[in-house]
Every structure is written in structure tokens, then in C-alpha cells.
Design an enzyme around this catalytic site. Structure first.
Site, PDB file in Angstrom:
ATOM      1  N   LYS A  22       0.838  -1.213   0.000  1.00  0.00           N
ATOM      2  CA  LYS A  22       0.000   0.000   0.000  1.00  0.00           C
ATOM      3  C   LYS A  22       0.866   1.253   0.000  1.00  0.00           C
ATOM      4  O   LYS A  22       0.651   2.175  -0.789  1.00  0.00           O
ATOM      5  CB  LYS A  22      -0.901   0.002   1.249  1.00  0.00           C
ATOM      6  CG  LYS A  22      -1.545   1.340   1.542  1.00  0.00           C
ATOM      7  CD  LYS A  22      -2.434   1.308   2.772  1.00  0.00           C
ATOM      8  CE  LYS A  22      -1.744   1.562   4.082  1.00  0.00           C
ATOM      9  NZ  LYS A  22      -1.415   2.975   4.367  1.00  0.00           N
ATOM     10  N   ASN A  23       1.864   1.276   0.891  1.00  0.00           N
ATOM     11  CA  ASN A  23       2.626   2.516   1.064  1.00  0.00           C
ATOM     12  C   ASN A  23       3.673   2.745  -0.031  1.00  0.00           C
ATOM     13  O   ASN A  23       4.375   3.754  -0.020  1.00  0.00           O
ATOM     14  CB  ASN A  23       3.263   2.568   2.453  1.00  0.00           C
ATOM     15  CG  ASN A  23       2.205   2.792   3.525  1.00  0.00           C
ATOM     16  OD1 ASN A  23       1.061   3.146   3.208  1.00  0.00           O
ATOM     17  ND2 ASN A  23       2.566   2.585   4.782  1.00  0.00           N
ATOM     18  N   CYS A 116      -5.590  12.844  13.039  1.00  0.00           N
ATOM     19  CA  CYS A 116      -5.502  11.430  12.699  1.00  0.00           C
ATOM     20  C   CYS A 116      -5.569  10.641  13.996  1.00  0.00           C
ATOM     21  O   CYS A 116      -5.139  11.118  15.050  1.00  0.00           O
ATOM     22  CB  CYS A 116      -4.180  11.210  11.977  1.00  0.00           C
ATOM     23  SG  CYS A 116      -3.797   9.505  11.660  1.00  0.00           S
ATOM     24  N   ARG A 121       0.348  14.339  13.291  1.00  0.00           N
ATOM     25  CA  ARG A 121       0.808  14.167  11.915  1.00  0.00           C
ATOM     26  C   ARG A 121       0.787  15.456  11.088  1.00  0.00           C
ATOM     27  O   ARG A 121       0.044  15.574  10.106  1.00  0.00           O
ATOM     28  CB  ARG A 121       0.019  13.048  11.221  1.00  0.00           C
ATOM     29  CG  ARG A 121       0.129  11.734  11.971  1.00  0.00           C
ATOM     30  CD  ARG A 121      -0.515  10.599  11.257  1.00  0.00           C
ATOM     31  NE  ARG A 121       0.262  10.128  10.134  1.00  0.00           N
ATOM     32  CZ  ARG A 121      -0.146   9.167   9.315  1.00  0.00           C
ATOM     33  NH1 ARG A 121      -1.323   8.607   9.506  1.00  0.00           N
ATOM     34  NH2 ARG A 121       0.601   8.761   8.312  1.00  0.00           N
ATOM     35  N   ASP A 306       4.461   0.591  12.063  1.00  0.00           N
ATOM     36  CA  ASP A 306       3.283  -0.061  11.469  1.00  0.00           C
ATOM     37  C   ASP A 306       3.164  -1.535  11.868  1.00  0.00           C
ATOM     38  O   ASP A 306       2.199  -2.196  11.486  1.00  0.00           O
ATOM     39  CB  ASP A 306       3.320   0.056   9.935  1.00  0.00           C
ATOM     40  CG  ASP A 306       3.077   1.483   9.473  1.00  0.00           C
ATOM     41  OD1 ASP A 306       2.594   2.296  10.289  1.00  0.00           O
ATOM     42  OD2 ASP A 306       3.381   1.793   8.311  1.00  0.00           O
ATOM     43  N   ARG A 400      -8.530  -0.752   4.417  1.00  0.00           N
ATOM     44  CA  ARG A 400      -7.620   0.259   3.861  1.00  0.00           C
ATOM     45  C   ARG A 400      -6.277  -0.364   3.490  1.00  0.00           C
ATOM     46  O   ARG A 400      -5.573   0.166   2.637  1.00  0.00           O
ATOM     47  CB  ARG A 400      -7.373   1.371   4.897  1.00  0.00           C
ATOM     48  CG  ARG A 400      -8.565   2.270   5.121  1.00  0.00           C
ATOM     49  CD  ARG A 400      -8.157   3.465   5.947  1.00  0.00           C
ATOM     50  NE  ARG A 400      -6.845   3.904   5.525  1.00  0.00           N
ATOM     51  CZ  ARG A 400      -5.918   4.418   6.318  1.00  0.00           C
ATOM     52  NH1 ARG A 400      -6.163   4.574   7.586  1.00  0.00           N
ATOM     53  NH2 ARG A 400      -4.747   4.790   5.849  1.00  0.00           N
TER      54      ARG A 400
HETATM   55  N1  EPU Z   1       6.372  14.654  10.848  1.00  0.00           N
HETATM   56  C1  EPU Z   1       6.427  15.990  11.142  1.00  0.00           C
HETATM   57  N2  EPU Z   1       6.194  16.861  10.122  1.00  0.00           N
HETATM   58  C2  EPU Z   1       5.926  16.466   8.855  1.00  0.00           C
HETATM   59  C3  EPU Z   1       5.878  15.102   8.569  1.00  0.00           C
HETATM   60  C4  EPU Z   1       6.114  14.209   9.587  1.00  0.00           C
HETATM   61  O1  EPU Z   1       6.668  16.395  12.267  1.00  0.00           O
HETATM   62  O2  EPU Z   1       5.731  17.313   7.992  1.00  0.00           O
HETATM   63  C5  EPU Z   1       6.632  13.678  11.914  1.00  0.00           C
HETATM   64  C6  EPU Z   1       5.402  12.795  12.211  1.00  0.00           C
HETATM   65  O3  EPU Z   1       4.506  13.426  13.082  1.00  0.00           O
HETATM   66  C7  EPU Z   1       6.042  11.552  12.761  1.00  0.00           C
HETATM   67  C8  EPU Z   1       7.358  11.453  11.988  1.00  0.00           C
HETATM   68  O4  EPU Z   1       7.590  12.758  11.447  1.00  0.00           O
HETATM   69  O5  EPU Z   1       6.347  11.758  14.118  1.00  0.00           O
HETATM   70  C9  EPU Z   1       7.381  10.463  10.872  1.00  0.00           C
HETATM   71  O6  EPU Z   1       6.183  10.553  10.099  1.00  0.00           O
HETATM   72  P1  EPU Z   1       6.189  10.288   8.547  1.00  0.00           P
HETATM   73  O7  EPU Z   1       6.106  11.596   7.834  1.00  0.00           O
HETATM   74  O8  EPU Z   1       7.325   9.402   8.194  1.00  0.00           O
HETATM   75  O9  EPU Z   1       4.822   9.523   8.355  1.00  0.00           O
HETATM   76  P2  EPU Z   1       3.948   9.547   7.040  1.00  0.00           P
HETATM   77  O10 EPU Z   1       4.823   9.751   5.869  1.00  0.00           O
HETATM   78  O11 EPU Z   1       2.795  10.450   7.220  1.00  0.00           O
HETATM   79  C10 EPU Z   1       4.138   7.014   6.472  1.00  0.00           C
HETATM   80  C11 EPU Z   1       3.213   5.846   6.279  1.00  0.00           C
HETATM   81  C12 EPU Z   1       2.611   5.463   7.618  1.00  0.00           C
HETATM   82  C13 EPU Z   1       3.759   5.079   8.552  1.00  0.00           C
HETATM   83  C14 EPU Z   1       4.749   6.243   8.679  1.00  0.00           C
HETATM   84  C15 EPU Z   1       5.960   5.915   9.503  1.00  0.00           C
HETATM   85  C16 EPU Z   1       2.442   6.158   4.017  1.00  0.00           C
HETATM   86  C17 EPU Z   1       1.327   6.484   3.093  1.00  0.00           C
HETATM   87  N3  EPU Z   1       2.170   6.232   5.326  1.00  0.00           N
HETATM   88  O12 EPU Z   1       3.361   8.068   7.018  1.00  0.00           O
HETATM   89  O13 EPU Z   1       1.783   4.320   7.379  1.00  0.00           O
HETATM   90  O14 EPU Z   1       3.247   4.776   9.821  1.00  0.00           O
HETATM   91  O15 EPU Z   1       5.195   6.635   7.356  1.00  0.00           O
HETATM   92  O16 EPU Z   1       6.639   4.837   8.977  1.00  0.00           O
HETATM   93  O17 EPU Z   1       3.537   5.811   3.582  1.00  0.00           O
HETATM   94  C18 EPU Z   1       0.039   2.806   7.812  1.00  0.00           C
HETATM   95  O18 EPU Z   1       0.293   2.252   6.732  1.00  0.00           O
HETATM   96  O19 EPU Z   1      -0.745   2.306   8.663  1.00  0.00           O
HETATM   97  C19 EPU Z   1       0.650   4.094   8.125  1.00  0.00           C
HETATM   98  C20 EPU Z   1       0.183   4.917   9.067  1.00  0.00           C
END
Ligand code: EPU
Length: 421
Positions: A22-23, A116, A121, A306, A400
Site C-alpha cells: 500500500k505505502n 488522525c 501528523r 506499522d 484500507r
Molecule cells: N512529521 C512531522 N512533520 C511532517 C511530517 C512528519 O513532524 O511534515 C513527523 C510525524 O509526526 C512523525 C514522523 O515525522 O512523528 C514520521 O512521520 P512520517 O512523515 O514518516 O509519516 P507519514 O509519511 O505520514 C508514512 C506511512 C505510515 C507510517 C509512517 C511511519 C504512508 C502512506 N504512510 O506516514 O503508514 O506509519 O510513514 O513509517 O507511507 C500505515 O500504513 O498504517 C501508516 C500509518
């Protein structure tokens, strides 16, 4: 609404084939927006989230067709550059269209994702990064508005490695003027999949698999034909489910190298894990006991957040204690209250949880509620391991991210079905 019913206590046996990730599918689908033409993506899982992104691409003007696990996405004509609230609110990964739309159209408007279930996030890394690339980026009436005559390569440092943040800036930088360097970038395997797709489209990205990605901007890209990698989180979930039921089995069509931390943690717990080509086999050693093991979630190659909830479900069945430290999201213990309803002994203090394992007969079936995708899959694992019947409501969360969940579990010998609530 439908619920999932599980008659637990049956050791899972056999093989399960892992679907596309998915990701990885979501950023690769978004990347098709970077250039006009017909893109082919293979091994795309048919999930609620990939359907939501399909709707978003269609709303933008793309023509999307699915044949089996293959998606044809024709992005020749884009009618507009706006991702509406109605779609973004149902899936925050919709924010992945921000970078590609800005790079291709010079202007975009993407709804700001709301709160969320697992944490705040924010998307400040995405918006700040685009500003550093020369875009004017503001938040107006709940939307991120970004505009740039052209993007300019620069060096961007992530305070925390962000998966979708890295992906968004990577996509935007492919068409920037000059060289962009992303430092402390996320190294998740899904990003490697995106780098391969972008390079096959004519992008010039170096540093794949490392935390420094160097992108030499190009003036044009061509359509892609690319395969989505296997879903390491789905693979890990099935390994944990087989282990938790005292079964033995194999997940196939996956990449063992993408699960380094889980494999070692399962071995520490006392399970036998064998890596054989593109499959991972799990079985029990002679003595039917497992020991509690600590985990601390971290960006790849650390233990994935995850798979934290699912590991916790296994730990409730071990002997001894397990300390679980969630470092990525501030509210990712929503499954704890539901696991307690099944008899688990878990104490939570902020981002720490301590599980007191009660051995393999520790869980009893109960009605429980799914709260987010991975929390739900931990309840499925607990339900499979528990004696008696577990009814899991709100299973749309599971849909999802887990393709053909009921069929795959049934194939492993589980007694599981969907019922109307
Ligand atoms: N963060 C910030 N600012 C930002 C972006 C992130 O402070 O602008 C922080 C977040 O709050 C968190 C950390 O950085 O503490 C890492 O978050 P990340 O941005 O890596 O998460 P994401 O990209 O929103 C993806 C996956 C998630 C997975 C996380 C961590 C996708 C579509 N989603 O989310 O997947 O948990 O990386 O590995 O790739 C899931 O599949 O169930 C899921 C939630």
C-alpha cells in the site's frame, strides 16, 4: 457496516502470498502526475486506500483502468490541480499529489489533512521543503496553496526522517532547475521503489537506500512501467499471526531484507525464522513457550511503527514482560484498551507500554472495536490466538490496508468471516 468474526484458537498452517505494498503503491500512483502519458503500474493492491487515490487521480482528469493487479493511469490531460477536502479527509496520503502537481503545473491546491487517530501528523516538512525549493506556499481556508514559476534545486534537511515528506520533495525535485540534496531522508524500502520508478522515467536520482538523496533536475520525464514491491507490513502481520496461534507457515512473494528488525525480534522471542529466497517461514521450537522481547519503533531499518500493535498482540501470549516504546506517533496505543478487553495485561505511560505476557492461553475472545488500520490488525491477531469468538467492528479500517484478508486467513486454516453488524 460489516464486522469481522473470528473463532480463535486454531494454529495457522500453510502459505500466504503477499500483495503489493500500500505505502509504495500510493506514492507511485501520485508520481504518474509528473508527466503526461499512459503509465503502467503492476502488482497494485486493490484496497480502500488505492481506490481513494484512484478517485483523486480521476478527479484531476486522469483515466485509470484496472486489469487484475495492473493499473493503467493516463495523465495526458489534467483538468485542474486541486485535491479536494472530501477525498483528502478520508486518506491523508492524498497529500502525496502536492509535489508532483506543483512540479508539473506550477500551481496546486491540496486540502490540508486533518487530525488522525494515531497522532497529530503535521505536514510542515512537505510545505517548508517546497518553500525551500522556491515555491510560494501558504495555508488558506484549510488548503495548502503552492505556486512556483519553476522550482530551484537546494539542500533540504529533515529534522526527522519523514516517509511521505521525502517522497513529496523527491517527486517535486525531479523537475527542478539544478541539484537538490535531501539530507536525513527516510530510507524505507517504499522510497527505493519510488526512486526506481522516477529514474526509469528519466529522473536523475542518486543515493537510493541511503539517507542522502541527490536529485539532478531534468526538463522532462516520460511515462513509467513499474512494479510495486511486496508489502512488508502485510508480510510481518501474517508472520506474527502465525506465530501467535502457535502455528507454522510461510509468507511468500515478499522481500525478507525489508523486515530486518522484525525477523530478529521474533528470533529473540524464541521462534524459528527461515529466509528462503522471496519467502519467510516461521515455526515454533520444540518447547512451546516464547519469551517477552522489548521493541522501540524507529525509521527504517529500525522496528516499524506499522508493526508495533501486532507485535504487542504476540507479546500478550509470551512468558515474562515486554517493554514497547513508540517513538514515531504520539497516540499509537489505541489497541491497548481493546486488547485488555480480551484479557491482556498492559500498562501504558505516555509513549511506553509494558506487556505482562500470560502465556499462550492468555487471551479470551470478546467484542472489540477497530480504531485504525494497524490497531485493527493487532485485534485480528489477538482474535486468532484467543479461545472463543471475537467480533471486530469497524473493519473498514482493515480494508484500507489488507487485501483479501478473510480469504488469506481462511487459506491458512483460520475460522473467520464477515457479518453485517
Ligand atoms: N512529521 C512531522 N512533520 C511532517 C511530517 C512528519 O513532524 O511534515 C513527523 C510525524 O509526526 C512523525 C514522523 O515525522 O512523528 C514520521 O512521520 P512520517 O512523515 O514518516 O509519516 P507519514 O509519511 O505520514 C508514512 C506511512 C505510515 C507510517 C509512517 C511511519 C504512508 C502512506 N504512510 O506516514 O503508514 O506509519 O510513514 O513509517 O507511507 C500505515 O500504513 O498504517 C501508516 C500509518
Amino acid at each position: 457496516m460489516e464486522k469481522l468474526v473470528i473463532e480463535g484458537g486454531i494454529p495457522l498452517q500453510g502459505e500466504v502470498k503477499i500483495s503489493g505494498a500500500k505505502n509504495a503503491a500510493l506514492p507511485l500512483m501520485a508520481a504518474t502526475l509528473l508527466c503526461a502519458g499512459r503509465h503502467i503500474l503492476r502488482n497494485v493492491p486493490d484496497l480502500r486506500d488505492t481506490r481513494t487515490l484512484t478517485r483523486l487521480l480521476e478527479n484531476l482528469g486522469a483515466v485509470v483502468e484496472r486489469k487484475g493487479d495492473c493499473l493503467s493511469i493516463d495523465t495526458t490531460v489534467l483538468r485542474h490541480g486541486e485535491a479536494p477536502y472530501e477525498l483528502v479527509k478520508t486518506m491523508r496520503a492524498s497529500v502525496l499529489v502536492l509535489g508532483p502537481l506543483l512540479a508539473r503545473l506550477g500551481k496546486t491546491r491540496v486540502s490540508l489533512p486533518g487530525g488522525c487517530a494515531i497522532g497529530e501528523r503535521p505536514v510542515n516538512f512537505h510545505t517548508d521543503g517546497l518553500r525551500q525549493l522556491g515555491a510560494v506556499c501558504t495555508i488558506k481556508e484549510g488548503y495548502i496553496e503552492a505556486e512556483a514559476e519553476f522550482l530551484r534545486g537546494t539542500t533540504i534537511y529533515f529534522d526527522i526522517p519523514s516517509v511521505t515528506g521525502t517522497e513529496n520533495l523527491l517527486m517535486a525535485a525531479t523537475l527542478a532547475r539544478g541539484t537538490t540534496v535531501l539530507k536525513n531522508a527516510a530510507r524505507e524500502p517504499e522510497i527505493g521503489n519510488l526512486v526506481d520508478m522516477l529514474n526509469s522515467m528519466g529522473a536523475r536520482i542518486a543515493g537510493r537506500g541511503t539517507d542522502v538523496l541527490t536529485i539532478e533536475g531534468v526538463t522532462a520525464l516520460q511515462p513509467a512501467d513499474c512494479r510495486i514491491i511486496a508489502d512488508r507490513i502485510e508480510a510481518g502481520t501474517y508472520l506474527l499471526a502465525i506465530a501467535a496461534t502457535g502455528g507454522s507457515g510461510r509468507v511468500t512473494g515478499c522481500c525478507p531484507a525489508d523486515l530486518p528488525s522484525l525477523v530478529e525480534k521474533l528470533r529473540y522471542a524464541g521462534l524459528v525464522i527461515r529466509e528462503e529466497g522471496d519467502s519467510l517461514a516461521v515455526s515454533w521450537p520444540g518447547a512451546q513457550t516464547l519469551v517477552g522481547v522489548d521493541i522501540k519503533t524507529a525509521p527504517f531499518p529500525g522496528y516499524p511503527t506499522d508493526l508495533q500493535a501486532q507485535f504487542m498482540a504476540l507479546m500478550t501470549l509470551c512468558n515474562g514482560q515486554s517493554a514497547i516504546h513508540e517513538t514515531i506517533f504520539e497516540n499509537r496505543f489505541m489497541h491497548v484498551a481493546e486488547l485488555r478487553r480480551m484479557g491482556a495485561k498492559i500498562k501504558v505511560d505516555g509513549r511506553f507500554a509494558v506487556v505482562s505476557g500470560q502465556g499462550m492461553t492468555g487471551l479470551k475472545g470478546a467484542p472489540v472495536m477497530a480504531t485504525d488500520l494497524r490497531a485493527s490488525s493487532s485485534l485480528v491477531i489477538a482474535g486468532l490466538a484467543a479461545s472463543g469468538r471475537t467480533d471486530i467492528s469497524r473493519i473498514y479500517h482493515l480494508e484500507r490496508g489488507y487485501e483479501n484478508l478473510v480469504e488469506k486467513l481462511t487459506g491458512l486454516g483460520a475460522r473467520v468471516w464477515k457479518e453485517r453488524e
